[in-house]
Design an enzyme around this catalytic site. Sequence first.
Site, PDB file in Angstrom:
ATOM      1  N   THR A  95       0.884  -1.181  -0.068  1.00  0.00           N
ATOM      2  CA  THR A  95       0.053  -0.028   0.032  1.00  0.00           C
ATOM      3  C   THR A  95       0.941   1.099  -0.049  1.00  0.00           C
ATOM      4  O   THR A  95       1.909   1.274   0.620  1.00  0.00           O
ATOM      5  CB  THR A  95      -0.859  -0.104   1.343  1.00  0.00           C
ATOM      6  OG1 THR A  95      -1.774   1.289   1.326  1.00  0.00           O
ATOM      7  CG2 THR A  95      -0.158   0.028   2.445  1.00  0.00           C
ATOM      8  N   LYS A 129     -12.164   1.560  17.603  1.00  0.00           N
ATOM      9  CA  LYS A 129     -12.484   0.971  16.521  1.00  0.00           C
ATOM     10  C   LYS A 129     -11.732  -0.363  16.032  1.00  0.00           C
ATOM     11  O   LYS A 129     -11.970  -1.155  15.761  1.00  0.00           O
ATOM     12  CB  LYS A 129     -12.393   2.101  15.088  1.00  0.00           C
ATOM     13  CG  LYS A 129     -12.853   1.433  13.814  1.00  0.00           C
ATOM     14  CD  LYS A 129     -12.508   2.293  12.764  1.00  0.00           C
ATOM     15  CE  LYS A 129     -12.777   1.798  11.316  1.00  0.00           C
ATOM     16  NZ  LYS A 129     -12.428   2.343  10.220  1.00  0.00           N
ATOM     17  N   GLU A 132      -3.988  -3.766 -10.146  1.00  0.00           N
ATOM     18  CA  GLU A 132      -5.374  -3.840 -10.385  1.00  0.00           C
ATOM     19  C   GLU A 132      -5.983  -5.093  -9.523  1.00  0.00           C
ATOM     20  O   GLU A 132      -5.404  -5.963  -9.462  1.00  0.00           O
ATOM     21  CB  GLU A 132      -5.578  -3.950 -12.006  1.00  0.00           C
ATOM     22  CG  GLU A 132      -6.220  -2.603 -12.645  1.00  0.00           C
ATOM     23  CD  GLU A 132      -6.955  -3.053 -13.906  1.00  0.00           C
ATOM     24  OE1 GLU A 132      -8.107  -3.182 -13.836  1.00  0.00           O
ATOM     25  OE2 GLU A 132      -6.118  -3.220 -14.806  1.00  0.00           O
ATOM     26  N   ASP A 146      -7.413  -6.484   1.905  1.00  0.00           N
ATOM     27  CA  ASP A 146      -8.542  -6.099   1.003  1.00  0.00           C
ATOM     28  C   ASP A 146      -9.633  -6.007   2.069  1.00  0.00           C
ATOM     29  O   ASP A 146      -9.893  -6.942   2.920  1.00  0.00           O
ATOM     30  CB  ASP A 146      -8.780  -6.865  -0.207  1.00  0.00           C
ATOM     31  CG  ASP A 146      -9.638  -6.086  -1.175  1.00  0.00           C
ATOM     32  OD1 ASP A 146      -9.588  -5.010  -1.479  1.00  0.00           O
ATOM     33  OD2 ASP A 146     -10.367  -6.719  -1.806  1.00  0.00           O
ATOM     34  N   SER A 147     -10.539  -4.758   1.739  1.00  0.00           N
ATOM     35  CA  SER A 147     -11.589  -4.735   2.591  1.00  0.00           C
ATOM     36  C   SER A 147     -12.779  -4.229   2.017  1.00  0.00           C
ATOM     37  O   SER A 147     -12.824  -3.482   1.047  1.00  0.00           O
ATOM     38  CB  SER A 147     -11.190  -4.122   3.940  1.00  0.00           C
ATOM     39  OG  SER A 147     -10.661  -2.857   3.642  1.00  0.00           O
TER      40      SER A 147
HETATM   41  P1  IMP Z   1      -9.682  -0.995   0.473  1.00  0.00           P
HETATM   42  O1  IMP Z   1      -9.354  -2.551   1.183  1.00  0.00           O
HETATM   43  O2  IMP Z   1      -8.446  -0.244   0.616  1.00  0.00           O
HETATM   44  O3  IMP Z   1      -9.576  -1.503  -0.944  1.00  0.00           O
HETATM   45  O4  IMP Z   1     -10.933  -0.390   0.765  1.00  0.00           O
HETATM   46  C1  IMP Z   1     -12.010  -0.695   0.408  1.00  0.00           C
HETATM   47  C2  IMP Z   1     -13.226   0.087   0.585  1.00  0.00           C
HETATM   48  O5  IMP Z   1     -13.933  -0.453   1.630  1.00  0.00           O
HETATM   49  C3  IMP Z   1     -12.702   1.423   1.161  1.00  0.00           C
HETATM   50  O6  IMP Z   1     -12.454   2.513   0.398  1.00  0.00           O
HETATM   51  C4  IMP Z   1     -14.008   1.810   2.026  1.00  0.00           C
HETATM   52  O7  IMP Z   1     -15.071   2.496   1.096  1.00  0.00           O
HETATM   53  C5  IMP Z   1     -14.701   0.425   2.495  1.00  0.00           C
HETATM   54  N1  IMP Z   1     -14.046   0.218   3.747  1.00  0.00           N
HETATM   55  C6  IMP Z   1     -13.044  -0.506   4.299  1.00  0.00           C
HETATM   56  N2  IMP Z   1     -12.914  -0.589   5.485  1.00  0.00           N
HETATM   57  C7  IMP Z   1     -13.510   0.268   5.911  1.00  0.00           C
HETATM   58  C8  IMP Z   1     -13.593   0.873   7.246  1.00  0.00           C
HETATM   59  O8  IMP Z   1     -13.223   0.348   8.173  1.00  0.00           O
HETATM   60  N3  IMP Z   1     -14.542   1.904   7.530  1.00  0.00           N
HETATM   61  C9  IMP Z   1     -15.206   2.444   6.328  1.00  0.00           C
HETATM   62  N4  IMP Z   1     -15.137   2.024   5.030  1.00  0.00           N
HETATM   63  C10 IMP Z   1     -14.303   0.701   5.056  1.00  0.00           C
END
Ligand code: IMP
Length: 207
Positions: free
Chosen positions: A10, A184, A43, A72-73
Amino acid sequence: MTKATIVLATRNAGKVSELADALRAYGLDVLGLDAFPQVGEIEETGTTFEENALLKARAVAEATGHVAVADDSGLEVDALERRPGVYSARYSDDTPDLPGDTRDARNNAKLLLELDGVPAERRTARFRCVMAACTPDGRHVVAEGAWEGHIALAPEGDNGFGYDPLFIDPQSGLHSAQLSRDEKNARSHRGKALRRLLELWPAFWRG
Ligand code: IMP
């Protein structure tokens, strides 16, 4: 493996500092992708959190020659058949006219619109996070965390990011954006996935 350096897949400084603190306790040197400008954008072509976390960790491990950690989340909303899911970050990209100055604000506006008329008891949702670590020769470990809650009728709170203003934590009754960073982390999907990864870490590291 000659040097105990871990690369986090990241360029987000917040994510790097959070994970770096945890992994440093294991005597590991932790770097973000900013230290490796030769690694281009990766990607997220997977259809599950696990696929995306693994493809990022694998790509960074191969490109840098170091063990890499990726996550990833996203948010799954039951009334929307678990959308936006892996598309959480890009949820509103197909509807740029929604109100809001930022992508997060437009994502939240779209979520409220799609849930318009859905009563509180059917607004159940969860945040999910998958963290993956991968060695340059392809060995990997995967850890998951989930945070069950529901989607509010209106945003509340100034902390956090993404869908935090709309996500209600059932334990406290507060919106995620009303929790402190420590509160959190103690209950979040990301906190749980990280603690699970750290449990699995010694066996993974030993090989
Ligand atoms: P990534 O894991 O950085 O790709 O995040 C994916 C998207 O999921 C983020 O841009 C948020 O929109 C949402 N997301 C993931 N984790 C959280 C969190 O802890 N709070 C709020 N939104 C989240």
